[in-house]
Enzyme design. Sequence first.
Site, PDB file in Angstrom:
ATOM      1  N   ASN A   1       0.849  -1.180   0.000  1.00  7.95           N
ATOM      2  CA  ASN A   1       0.000   0.000   0.000  1.00  7.95           C
ATOM      3  C   ASN A   1       0.895   1.244   0.000  1.00  7.95           C
ATOM      4  O   ASN A   1       1.711   1.438   0.908  1.00  7.95           O
ATOM      5  CB  ASN A   1      -0.905  -0.019   1.238  1.00  7.95           C
ATOM      6  CG  ASN A   1      -1.927   1.100   1.236  1.00  7.95           C
ATOM      7  OD1 ASN A   1      -1.628   2.234   0.881  1.00  7.95           O
ATOM      8  ND2 ASN A   1      -3.141   0.787   1.659  1.00  7.95           N
TER       9      ASN A   1
ATOM     10  N   ARG B   1       4.216  18.461   1.399  1.00 10.72           N
ATOM     11  CA  ARG B   1       5.094  19.534   0.920  1.00 10.72           C
ATOM     12  C   ARG B   1       4.606  20.144  -0.394  1.00 10.72           C
ATOM     13  O   ARG B   1       5.011  21.232  -0.761  1.00 10.72           O
ATOM     14  CB  ARG B   1       6.513  18.967   0.738  1.00 10.72           C
ATOM     15  CG  ARG B   1       7.573  19.989   0.361  1.00 10.72           C
ATOM     16  CD  ARG B   1       7.863  20.943   1.497  1.00 10.72           C
ATOM     17  NE  ARG B   1       8.892  21.897   1.133  1.00 10.72           N
ATOM     18  CZ  ARG B   1      10.198  21.762   1.420  1.00 10.72           C
ATOM     19  NH1 ARG B   1      10.608  20.679   2.085  1.00 10.72           N
ATOM     20  NH2 ARG B   1      11.069  22.682   1.069  1.00 10.72           N
TER      21      ARG B   1
ATOM     22  N   HIS C   1      -5.624   3.363  -1.507  1.00 17.68           N
ATOM     23  CA  HIS C   1      -6.901   3.569  -0.813  1.00 17.68           C
ATOM     24  C   HIS C   1      -7.260   5.044  -0.925  1.00 17.68           C
ATOM     25  O   HIS C   1      -7.022   5.826  -0.009  1.00 17.68           O
ATOM     26  CB  HIS C   1      -6.788   3.141   0.647  1.00 17.68           C
ATOM     27  CG  HIS C   1      -8.091   3.109   1.387  1.00 17.68           C
ATOM     28  ND1 HIS C   1      -8.377   2.160   2.329  1.00 17.68           N
ATOM     29  CD2 HIS C   1      -9.191   3.900   1.321  1.00 17.68           C
ATOM     30  CE1 HIS C   1      -9.583   2.376   2.833  1.00 17.68           C
ATOM     31  NE2 HIS C   1     -10.095   3.441   2.223  1.00 17.68           N
TER      32      HIS C   1
ATOM     33  N   ARG D   1      -9.351   8.306  -0.642  1.00 14.62           N
ATOM     34  CA  ARG D   1     -10.479   8.769   0.153  1.00 14.62           C
ATOM     35  C   ARG D   1     -11.030  10.052  -0.463  1.00 14.62           C
ATOM     36  O   ARG D   1     -10.319  10.739  -1.212  1.00 14.62           O
ATOM     37  CB  ARG D   1     -10.050   8.983   1.610  1.00 14.62           C
ATOM     38  CG  ARG D   1      -9.827   7.658   2.345  1.00 14.62           C
ATOM     39  CD  ARG D   1      -9.460   7.884   3.804  1.00 14.62           C
ATOM     40  NE  ARG D   1      -9.554   6.654   4.586  1.00 14.62           N
ATOM     41  CZ  ARG D   1      -8.577   5.761   4.716  1.00 14.62           C
ATOM     42  NH1 ARG D   1      -7.415   5.961   4.100  1.00 14.62           N
ATOM     43  NH2 ARG D   1      -8.743   4.672   5.433  1.00 14.62           N
TER      44      ARG D   1
ATOM     45  N   HIS E   1      -4.242  11.597   0.881  1.00 12.47           N
ATOM     46  CA  HIS E   1      -3.026  10.876   0.484  1.00 12.47           C
ATOM     47  C   HIS E   1      -3.140  10.530  -0.997  1.00 12.47           C
ATOM     48  O   HIS E   1      -2.836  11.373  -1.836  1.00 12.47           O
ATOM     49  CB  HIS E   1      -2.743   9.663   1.388  1.00 12.47           C
ATOM     50  CG  HIS E   1      -3.940   8.960   1.912  1.00 12.47           C
ATOM     51  ND1 HIS E   1      -4.848   8.312   1.105  1.00 12.47           N
ATOM     52  CD2 HIS E   1      -4.383   8.784   3.187  1.00 12.47           C
ATOM     53  CE1 HIS E   1      -5.788   7.766   1.848  1.00 12.47           C
ATOM     54  NE2 HIS E   1      -5.551   8.031   3.116  1.00 12.47           N
TER      55      HIS E   1
ATOM     56  N   GLU F   1      -8.698  -0.020  -2.720  1.00  8.82           N
ATOM     57  CA  GLU F   1      -9.541  -0.150  -1.536  1.00  8.82           C
ATOM     58  C   GLU F   1     -10.387   1.103  -1.369  1.00  8.82           C
ATOM     59  O   GLU F   1      -9.968   2.196  -1.752  1.00  8.82           O
ATOM     60  CB  GLU F   1      -8.687  -0.287  -0.272  1.00  8.82           C
ATOM     61  CG  GLU F   1      -7.750  -1.456  -0.230  1.00  8.82           C
ATOM     62  CD  GLU F   1      -6.937  -1.478   1.057  1.00  8.82           C
ATOM     63  OE1 GLU F   1      -6.392  -2.548   1.363  1.00  8.82           O
ATOM     64  OE2 GLU F   1      -6.853  -0.440   1.748  1.00  8.82           O
TER      65      GLU F   1
ATOM     66  N   THR G   1      -7.939   6.052   9.650  1.00  8.62           N
ATOM     67  CA  THR G   1      -7.611   4.782   9.005  1.00  8.62           C
ATOM     68  C   THR G   1      -8.764   3.816   9.231  1.00  8.62           C
ATOM     69  O   THR G   1      -9.644   4.076  10.059  1.00  8.62           O
ATOM     70  CB  THR G   1      -6.292   4.206   9.552  1.00  8.62           C
ATOM     71  OG1 THR G   1      -5.903   3.065   8.790  1.00  8.62           O
ATOM     72  CG2 THR G   1      -6.427   3.820  11.025  1.00  8.62           C
TER      73      THR G   1
ATOM     74  N   HIS H   1      -3.812  -4.785   7.691  1.00 11.31           N
ATOM     75  CA  HIS H   1      -3.913  -3.712   8.675  1.00 11.31           C
ATOM     76  C   HIS H   1      -3.009  -4.030   9.870  1.00 11.31           C
ATOM     77  O   HIS H   1      -3.272  -4.958  10.628  1.00 11.31           O
ATOM     78  CB  HIS H   1      -5.337  -3.457   9.165  1.00 11.31           C
ATOM     79  CG  HIS H   1      -5.513  -2.040   9.643  1.00 11.31           C
ATOM     80  ND1 HIS H   1      -5.946  -1.025   8.810  1.00 11.31           N
ATOM     81  CD2 HIS H   1      -5.264  -1.466  10.829  1.00 11.31           C
ATOM     82  CE1 HIS H   1      -5.973   0.112   9.480  1.00 11.31           C
ATOM     83  NE2 HIS H   1      -5.561  -0.125  10.718  1.00 11.31           N
ATOM     84  N   ASP H   2      -1.959  -3.239   9.993  1.00  2.68           N
ATOM     85  CA  ASP H   2      -0.983  -3.339  11.075  1.00  2.68           C
ATOM     86  C   ASP H   2      -0.157  -4.621  11.055  1.00  2.68           C
ATOM     87  O   ASP H   2       0.483  -4.967  12.057  1.00  2.68           O
ATOM     88  CB  ASP H   2      -1.638  -3.152  12.446  1.00  2.68           C
ATOM     89  CG  ASP H   2      -2.043  -1.708  12.701  1.00  2.68           C
ATOM     90  OD1 ASP H   2      -1.634  -0.840  11.907  1.00  2.68           O
ATOM     91  OD2 ASP H   2      -2.746  -1.441  13.688  1.00  2.68           O
TER      92      ASP H   2
ATOM     93  N   GLY I   1       1.104  -1.452   4.251  1.00  3.49           N
ATOM     94  CA  GLY I   1       1.549  -0.121   3.870  1.00  3.49           C
ATOM     95  C   GLY I   1       2.304   0.593   4.957  1.00  3.49           C
ATOM     96  O   GLY I   1       3.506   0.821   4.858  1.00  3.49           O
ATOM     97  N   HIS I   2       1.624   0.937   6.043  1.00  8.93           N
ATOM     98  CA  HIS I   2       2.212   1.821   7.053  1.00  8.93           C
ATOM     99  C   HIS I   2       3.510   1.260   7.619  1.00  8.93           C
ATOM    100  O   HIS I   2       4.533   1.945   7.635  1.00  8.93           O
ATOM    101  CB  HIS I   2       1.202   2.062   8.181  1.00  8.93           C
ATOM    102  CG  HIS I   2       1.682   3.015   9.217  1.00  8.93           C
ATOM    103  ND1 HIS I   2       1.706   4.383   9.033  1.00  8.93           N
ATOM    104  CD2 HIS I   2       2.195   2.806  10.468  1.00  8.93           C
ATOM    105  CE1 HIS I   2       2.203   4.969  10.107  1.00  8.93           C
ATOM    106  NE2 HIS I   2       2.496   4.036  10.997  1.00  8.93           N
TER     107      HIS I   2
END
Length: 237
Positions: free
Chosen positions: A7, A18, A43, A45, A50, A70, A100, A190-191, A213-214
């Site tokens: 992701n 920036r 993903h 939104r 992002h 997603e 999230t 997720h996580d 991703g994160h």
Amino acid sequence: MTKLSVNINKVATLRNARGGNNPDVIEAARNIESFGGQGITVHPRPDERHIRYQDVRDLRPIITTEFNIEGNPIDSFVKLVLEVVPTQVTLVPDGHDQITSNHGWDTLENRNFLTDICHTFSQAGIRTSIFVDADPKMVEGAKACGADRVELYTEPYASGYNSNREAAIAPFVAAAEEARRIGLGLNAGHDLSLENLHYFHSRIPWTDEVSIGHALICDALYMGLKPTVEKYLIALK
């Protein structure tokens, strides 16, 4: 083999902080694929904080692996997915102001809505996955909606991993076994991280895909993107 879909939302978050186009999400996707990543996830939104809708359009022609989009299937999202025609769409019940994702669909309560959405994407030749909590009933409900796969929301597993990983994984094994029993493909995300991914995969090796991703982008800040992607691939072996 379990595929690693990366992701790249956090790459876009850094860019947007920036302005301009540094880092470049297109170049990031190309690099991830060249380093062995087997898919790219985005993903978008509605506030485009992002990944932007235009990013999704720009990414489509350059991705050579699998493209997973997603999101909450609001009208603008559905139109975007039908325009781009990715490999997979993952339906996530996000509120517009969520930082999230924090829960899966109630596939029983939302059966009519999800059935209509799955049919729409299926007619366009797009694999459909429904984001669900680790509950066999929600997995069974996703099958009834016409989904091709479910994606298990793995934050509860990640948060419980250090204290009692056997207890943390148990509901996910039960949900994964139900998916396998009824013939649904299985994704997870997720996580998930280098700390907890290998154990998850060792207990549920029939997982088709993990979307990360994160944690991966955070690791890449210290280790570099290429070594990080390689480490995640090793964790899936």
